[in-house]
Scaffold this active site. Structure first.
Site, PDB file in Angstrom:
ATOM      1  N   HIS A   1       0.852  -1.196   0.000  1.00 55.78           N
ATOM      2  CA  HIS A   1       0.000   0.000   0.000  1.00 55.78           C
ATOM      3  C   HIS A   1       0.889   1.248   0.000  1.00 55.78           C
ATOM      4  O   HIS A   1       1.955   1.248   0.610  1.00 55.78           O
ATOM      5  CB  HIS A   1      -0.925  -0.004   1.223  1.00 55.78           C
ATOM      6  CG  HIS A   1      -2.016   1.010   1.109  1.00 55.78           C
ATOM      7  ND1 HIS A   1      -1.796   2.347   1.364  1.00 55.78           N
ATOM      8  CD2 HIS A   1      -3.309   0.897   0.726  1.00 55.78           C
ATOM      9  CE1 HIS A   1      -2.934   3.003   1.139  1.00 55.78           C
ATOM     10  NE2 HIS A   1      -3.865   2.153   0.763  1.00 55.78           N
TER      11      HIS A   1
ATOM     12  N   GLU B   1      -4.146   1.668  -7.248  1.00 60.83           N
ATOM     13  CA  GLU B   1      -4.604   2.800  -6.450  1.00 60.83           C
ATOM     14  C   GLU B   1      -3.745   4.025  -6.763  1.00 60.83           C
ATOM     15  O   GLU B   1      -2.653   4.182  -6.193  1.00 60.83           O
ATOM     16  CB  GLU B   1      -4.455   2.493  -4.957  1.00 60.83           C
ATOM     17  CG  GLU B   1      -5.275   1.336  -4.461  1.00 60.83           C
ATOM     18  CD  GLU B   1      -5.599   1.461  -2.975  1.00 60.83           C
ATOM     19  OE1 GLU B   1      -6.777   1.522  -2.655  1.00 60.83           O
ATOM     20  OE2 GLU B   1      -4.667   1.522  -2.156  1.00 60.83           O
TER      21      GLU B   1
HETATM   22  P1  13P Z   1     -10.110   5.698   0.076  1.00 59.02           P
HETATM   23  O1  13P Z   1     -11.194   4.796  -0.429  1.00 59.02           O
HETATM   24  O2  13P Z   1     -10.407   6.261   1.443  1.00 59.02           O
HETATM   25  O3  13P Z   1      -9.716   6.734  -0.921  1.00 59.02           O
HETATM   26  O4  13P Z   1      -8.809   4.773   0.311  1.00 59.02           O
HETATM   27  C1  13P Z   1      -8.388   3.943  -0.681  1.00 59.02           C
HETATM   28  C2  13P Z   1      -7.331   3.071  -0.129  1.00 59.02           C
HETATM   29  O5  13P Z   1      -6.235   3.516   0.147  1.00 59.02           O
HETATM   30  C3  13P Z   1      -7.661   1.654   0.108  1.00 59.02           C
HETATM   31  O6  13P Z   1      -6.515   0.914   0.329  1.00 59.02           O
END
Ligand code: 13P
Length: 253
Positions: free
Chosen positions: A101, A170
């Site tokens: 992450h 992400e």
């Molecule tokens: P949000 O949905 O709060 O933007 O976070 C995404 C995230 O980092 C999930 O791992």
């Protein structure tokens, strides 16, 4: 090609105490009673380490799986104060684990550490949710594909079983900001990621690829038409049963 399963993975980050299980309980009741929810959908919640065991026990016969958010880069036991290995998360009931992450990359996780986390987790029979994503500068400089390809190639190897790996794309600029990529960009990026994965694993089909970043009950409808996306990694909205259920409902509505 899209995979058959759609994942809804809730990453709680630094949130939750024992009584927060009521959130999961409501989500669980919803999926059990809703006729439209079927085997095509998979729900995973990754609470903090402190809650994995009790939550995994509670949901052992249910439709929600529990995962960990991270692990230490060395496995088994060691003289590493505060560290938790993938073996330890597996031993208390985790079935999935998030690795890479951007929160953890920004705190010092290197590609070598990530590779070792992925390898150890797979050896412990955890399904790995491997996160990748570009920052705003990369995006503006049109470096997104280059960055993503590097993040994948520096960590994943042909010897890993591609079916045990789920990629979560992400974009860092979308996490917690309310901004989501343009549908067309997201589709192209997802297709690109799948191509890179097929090349690494030398397979005709790809690992599942999820999208994460500011997904909520309203904008989820914009992702519906992007069938290449195999699900979502959800942060903020996974901490409320109502918001999480809205995402699922509005996805298959
Ligand atoms: P949000 O949905 O709060 O933007 O976070 C995404 C995230 O980092 C999930 O791992």
């Amino acid at each position: 090609m899209a995979n058959n399963i759609k994942y809804f993975i809730g990453n709680w980050k630094m949130f939750g105490i024992p009584k927060s299980i009521s959130i999961l309980d409501k989500i669980n009741k919803f999926v059990k009673s809703d006729k439209k929810f079927n085997k095509k959908y998979k729900i995973v919640i990754t609470p903090p380490y402190t809650l994995i065991q009790s939550y995994a026990k509670f949901f052992s016969n249910n439709k929600i799986s529990i995962g960990a958010q991270n692990c230490y880069h060395k496995d088994n036991f060691g003289a590493n104060t505060g560290a938790i290995s993938s073996l330890m998360t597996k031993s208390v009931g985790a079935q999935y684990i998030i690795i890479g992450h951007s929160d953890n990359r920004s705190e010092g996780d290197t590609d070598a550490m990530l590779k070792s986390k992925v390898e150890n987790s797979l050896n412990n029979k955890l399904k790995v949710v491997f996160c990748i994503g570009e920052n705003k500068e990369h995006k503006l400089g049109k470096k997104t594909f280059e960055v993503l390809e590097k993040q994948i190639k520096n960590v994943l190897e042909e010897k890993f079983n591609f079916k045990d790996i789920i990629i979560a794309y992400e974009p860092i600029w979308s996490i917690g900001t309310g901004q989501i990529p343009e549908a067309d960009d997201l589709l192209k990026t997802t297709i690109f990621i799948k191509k890179v994965l097929r090349n690494i694993f030398k397979k005709k089909s790809s690992s599942a690829v999820l999208y994460g970043g500011s997904v909520d009950g309203k904008n989820i409808s914009q992702f519906k038409k992007l069938n290449e996306i195999d699900g979502f990694l959800i942060g903020g909205a996974s901490k409320s049963d109502k918001n999480f259920i809205d995402i699922i409902k509005n996805y298959y509505k």
